[in-house]
Design an enzyme around this catalytic site. Sequence first.
Site, mmCIF file in Angstrom:
data_model
loop_
_atom_site.group_PDB
_atom_site.id
_atom_site.type_symbol
_atom_site.label_atom_id
_atom_site.label_comp_id
_atom_site.label_asym_id
_atom_site.label_seq_id
_atom_site.Cartn_x
_atom_site.Cartn_y
_atom_site.Cartn_z
ATOM 1 N N HIS B 57 0.711 -1.350 0.016
ATOM 2 C CA HIS B 57 -0.147 -0.203 0.123
ATOM 3 C C HIS B 57 0.855 1.326 0.112
ATOM 4 O O HIS B 57 0.562 2.256 0.380
ATOM 5 C CB HIS B 57 -0.836 -0.074 1.294
ATOM 6 C CG HIS B 57 -1.728 -1.129 1.493
ATOM 7 N ND1 HIS B 57 -2.618 -1.497 0.458
ATOM 8 C CD2 HIS B 57 -1.918 -2.302 2.450
ATOM 9 C CE1 HIS B 57 -3.245 -2.647 0.819
ATOM 10 N NE2 HIS B 57 -2.795 -3.240 2.048
ATOM 11 N N HIS B 219 -7.208 -4.456 -0.863
ATOM 12 C CA HIS B 219 -6.533 -5.845 -1.188
ATOM 13 C C HIS B 219 -7.446 -6.422 -2.525
ATOM 14 O O HIS B 219 -7.206 -7.838 -2.562
ATOM 15 C CB HIS B 219 -6.522 -6.752 -0.004
ATOM 16 C CG HIS B 219 -6.062 -6.070 1.373
ATOM 17 N ND1 HIS B 219 -7.008 -5.407 2.294
ATOM 18 C CD2 HIS B 219 -4.779 -6.012 1.665
ATOM 19 C CE1 HIS B 219 -6.504 -4.919 3.150
ATOM 20 N NE2 HIS B 219 -5.022 -5.072 2.829
#
Lengths: 333, 333
Positions: B57, B219
């Site tokens: 991320h 995700h």
Amino acid sequence: MKKLINDPKDVVVEAVAGFGAAHSDLVTVSLDPVFIARADAPVAGKVGIVSGGGSGHEPLHGGVVGFGMLDAAVPGPVFTSPTPDPILAATKAVDGGAGVLHIVKNYTGDVLNFETAADLALAEGIEVRSVIVDDDVAVKDSLYTAGRRGVAGTVLVEKLAGARAEAGGGLDEVADLATKVNERTRTMGVALTPCVVPHAGEPSFTLADDEIEIGIGIHGEPGRERIPLEPADRIVDRLLAPILEDLPYAPGERALVLVNGMGGTPQVELFIVFRRVAEALAERGIEVARSLVGNYTTSLEMQGVSITLLKLDDELIELWDAPVQTAALRWGR
Amino acid sequence: MKKLINDPKDVVVEAVAGFGAAHSDLVTVSLDPVFIARADAPVAGKVGIVSGGGSGHEPLHGGVVGFGMLDAAVPGPVFTSPTPDPILAATKAVDGGAGVLHIVKNYTGDVLNFETAADLALAEGIEVRSVIVDDDVAVKDSLYTAGRRGVAGTVLVEKLAGARAEAGGGLDEVADLATKVNERTRTMGVALTPCVVPHAGEPSFTLADDEIEIGIGIHGEPGRERIPLEPADRIVDRLLAPILEDLPYAPGERALVLVNGMGGTPQVELFIVFRRVAEALAERGIEVARSLVGNYTTSLEMQGVSITLLKLDDELIELWDAPVQTAALRWGR
């Protein structure tokens, strides 16, 4: 083609409008003709610096407009040079009476259109000097280029020339500094995937599932060779070799390392690449004195990376560390 | 799978090593256990702030370690929570005697592991408070989550809590501020393409050539619906509607707008999205008082974007404007 756009023909104007709204503390934007200028332009007595070129390479050039860097950026259509009109308008908008430097990536269209704009500016009494950036060691001539292409090293030329202008340098001094930086800068890139120009709607080239292109241009122009995917460390070594061959370093010399993401590359990969660059340079006794890792000269959503080395000296380090306040680069102030 | 990596199992350690080498002025890194800490940690008398979670991320969380934001970040394997060990080590490394705040995105693994680490820290005499971020309005429960997911709003919580801690706030005060920010923050995202986790080697989901996923998780978890691709302005309106429904604004209220790229989205698209967000909020009389546009909470090379609104007040604006000096956010100092 899946893109977060409206009409392909409105991509640049809408993006520039959004950029202006998001960064109104730093810039003002003109939408007709399209250019982005420092909010406080023109700065009286300071050399103005204008760059530009086809869109799709953001944050270059609009993202580096501001204190200590560019006075204006002129974004053309995606991957297409801006015409002389907006270049002239931007040049006039940032002329603070000390002349204007054009920083131009070496593509035939850009060189021609900036040249015409410079002639028109001169006719209106604005002194212009132009510096061509051609840092890409991959190929001698290319699809849109006579001579080497101007790629990610451009951001270094713009930062350092901007610092020299901010410090009160005259037009010749700023232009000579830009030339010096270009002469000491070498870049080579690799692509894992192509990108899609909005108005074309199709990838500009194709690569097999296990294939990468060594020496890619920032518009997807062909590089040196296509090879099967390799581990990152080996790819880094392939990119570094021609850079160091073209401009050798003696042990103890200092480099600025720019690891530039092409747009779609995850940040973890950029740092994996930087890790190996730093290691490989250490093996040769070259000091990584400064570094920059991130997306600075992109090719839309292309996955890939370029590595740039700039041979530093004390003057360049001082200019690099000087304050800069733009959307993409900001420190020291 | 084409990625600039070496062995998939080394991705996080090599990326963290590279990050540490590139930003040694800001951070120090530990590679065993893996965490990233402020170069000057621990800061005596200041509340320490630790965040973390699965890698992939970036720049969250390592990229926001530094003055005015996080004291440490704990990156787990890609898309997988770090274990309690490195969280404990980071907590101890940044404890300046005023207690430590854990900022935790709401995923079952993260919540559990940070909780265990907090218990272990307490046993060693370090007072810890935890704040869970759950800003994603897309779904009530999700693949890895009981309750809402924590997504891009996390960067806002980290900036504002960091500013409060830097200004000398005590542990309860900093934790309460983080809670307040989370309560005023709402996010919703869209994906155009999936991403590939290195050790999996395959996309975590698939989308048809003309299909997008509204309400995507960071995700790749399912969102609300799959629809055919639409113009950007219409997609923006689809994302804004549930955000504004969940936390309505009266005309004249102020918002911070975060337009967050998922990793592979060209920057022009982010600004096209921001343009419409600003326009749509203006239509409702909502003032865009602050904004942030870029890649802050990514999902590797995923193409897509999320929109976050934070309802501002004078306190939050002052904290937002306070100096910050990290790799990804840097201003005012």
